[in-house]
Design an enzyme around this catalytic site. Sequence first.
Site, PDB file in Angstrom:
ATOM      1  N   SER A  66      25.108   8.230 122.398  1.00 38.12           N
ATOM      2  CA  SER A  66      25.344   7.945 123.778  1.00 38.12           C
ATOM      3  C   SER A  66      25.396   9.487 124.261  1.00 38.12           C
ATOM      4  O   SER A  66      25.682  10.173 125.389  1.00 38.12           O
ATOM      5  CB  SER A  66      25.075   7.257 124.324  1.00 38.12           C
ATOM      6  OG  SER A  66      26.592   6.922 123.817  1.00 38.12           O
ATOM      7  N   HIS A 101      19.494   5.146 123.312  1.00 35.18           N
ATOM      8  CA  HIS A 101      19.017   6.108 123.711  1.00 35.18           C
ATOM      9  C   HIS A 101      18.150   6.538 123.081  1.00 35.18           C
ATOM     10  O   HIS A 101      18.073   7.460 123.399  1.00 35.18           O
ATOM     11  CB  HIS A 101      20.374   6.826 123.781  1.00 35.18           C
ATOM     12  CG  HIS A 101      20.756   6.848 124.476  1.00 35.18           C
ATOM     13  ND1 HIS A 101      20.846   7.038 126.226  1.00 35.18           N
ATOM     14  CD2 HIS A 101      22.618   6.313 124.636  1.00 35.18           C
ATOM     15  CE1 HIS A 101      22.013   6.490 127.342  1.00 35.18           C
ATOM     16  NE2 HIS A 101      23.229   6.292 126.124  1.00 35.18           N
ATOM     17  N   LYS A 160      17.624   0.965 129.951  1.00 39.79           N
ATOM     18  CA  LYS A 160      17.475   2.744 129.877  1.00 39.79           C
ATOM     19  C   LYS A 160      16.371   2.955 130.599  1.00 39.79           C
ATOM     20  O   LYS A 160      16.142   2.992 131.524  1.00 39.79           O
ATOM     21  CB  LYS A 160      18.655   3.339 128.768  1.00 39.79           C
ATOM     22  CG  LYS A 160      20.198   2.980 129.215  1.00 39.79           C
ATOM     23  CD  LYS A 160      20.820   4.050 127.681  1.00 39.79           C
ATOM     24  CE  LYS A 160      22.233   2.615 126.911  1.00 39.79           C
ATOM     25  NZ  LYS A 160      22.753   2.643 128.320  1.00 39.79           N
TER      26      LYS A 160
HETATM   27  C1  LIG Z   1      24.139   3.253 121.325  1.00 44.71           C
HETATM   28  C2  LIG Z   1      24.415   2.050 122.595  1.00 44.71           C
HETATM   29  N1  LIG Z   1      24.411   0.916 122.821  1.00 44.71           N
HETATM   30  C3  LIG Z   1      24.125  -0.284 123.149  1.00 44.71           C
HETATM   31  C4  LIG Z   1      24.690   0.229 125.158  1.00 44.71           C
HETATM   32  C5  LIG Z   1      24.438  -1.156 126.542  1.00 44.71           C
HETATM   33  O1  LIG Z   1      23.386  -1.301 125.939  1.00 44.71           O
HETATM   34  P1  LIG Z   1      23.190  -2.212 127.506  1.00 44.71           P
HETATM   35  O2  LIG Z   1      23.265  -1.602 128.571  1.00 44.71           O
HETATM   36  O3  LIG Z   1      21.612  -2.468 127.682  1.00 44.71           O
HETATM   37  O4  LIG Z   1      24.392  -3.447 127.424  1.00 44.71           O
HETATM   38  C6  LIG Z   1      24.827   1.756 124.873  1.00 44.71           C
HETATM   39  C7  LIG Z   1      24.564   2.175 126.849  1.00 44.71           C
HETATM   40  O5  LIG Z   1      25.606   2.375 126.913  1.00 44.71           O
HETATM   41  C8  LIG Z   1      24.594   2.467 124.410  1.00 44.71           C
HETATM   42  O6  LIG Z   1      24.441   4.224 124.389  1.00 44.71           O
END
Ligand SMILES: Cc1ncc(COP(=O)(O)O)c(C=O)c1O
Length: 392
Positions: A181, A209, A240
Amino acid sequence: MSTKTAWIEQEIAGLKEQGLFTRIRTIETAQGAHIKVDGKDVLNFCSNDYLGLANHPRLREAAQKAVNEYGVGPAAVRTIAGTMRLHLKLEERLAAFKKAEAAITFQSGFCANLATIPALVGKGDVIFSDELNHASIIDGCRLSRAEVVRYAHNNPDDLRKKIVETTDYNHRLIVTDGVFSMDGDIAPLPALAEVANEHGIILMVDDAHGEGVLGTGGRGIVDHFDLHGQVDIEVGTMSKAFGAVGGVVAGDKTIIDWLRQRGRPFLFSSAMTIPDVAACLEAVDILEGSTELVDRLWSNAEYFKRAMQALGFDTGHTQTPIVPVMLGEAPLAQQFSKALFEAGVFAMAIGYPTVPQGKARIRVMNSAGHTRADLDRALAAFKQVGETLGVI
Ligand SMILES: Cc1ncc(COP(=O)(O)O)c(C=O)c1O
């Protein structure tokens, strides 16, 4: 200042001195390419609304209709009285969309990781984890109490070496982000799957992502590499590209059934809310109906990346619409972000602990919601600020 909290005040002062204190901006309009932030109209290059669905009329209408019919909250955890027909419908639709055997939803992507990892490994087990994995994976690993062996970023050879060296275990798990990310690079999933299958280890990819971004019509990283049936667990988020909030785990049916029994956020935290579920169902409909938004996202991202590189910016190793503009020290990144904001472009600085010390950056998020004129305006602002601050 209370003596009890004196140490916290000192820590905060330290963060401010190092340029690492996050000043949280306030969004005053709906999400989109053009938003009002802290009283100023700006172009948004900062949110994860990859496809412009967060304020899409079809998602708004679907959420409103569902609220009128079913109310707002699920009123219970999934295993007691919180599983509504809508939740099951979404899980069926997501499994079909992702060409997976089954799917289960969670309240967020973060929860999905916290649910999945400790359900699969515990004391006496071992997790092989990419060294740059997301915080929610790291926390899921910690909660599991399994031993964590970190392998070099995106390096299947190092993974193989670490697996061979680690002989004392009961169960094993390999876990990686799909799209990283903060850098926008993609995990070498075919090679990781080969290693996992060679050693009979469950493979889990967190495609937060990649969901709605990679693969045909945004079907995710497994589809991108055509690895259907070869990756045991694909975690995703609907917070997202899907424009709402929610987490999903798709993959092997036995594992999904197990998560319904042992995924603690499924058992002990209330279900996804009704408007979120309805909005996600509509997002699946939109993605299944046309690849137009995903195509536009990629063409915007390619245009922006090429122009930034031509201007002389270091955009790291990105392979996706996430564009890190590498600046080095955190105070410079903060100064850069502030100057961009003054020029009408909202793109936050990211520093330690989200990225390693000395690797601060502006993280630009491209979206299908941007027009070419938006991209050109942002590029002009980057050029002006980059020259003023001596970065290019
Ligand atoms: C790789 C990854 N996993 C999980 C998440 C968490 O997702 P959520 O915002 O739905 O909790 C994110 C969000 O920043 C992320 O980038």
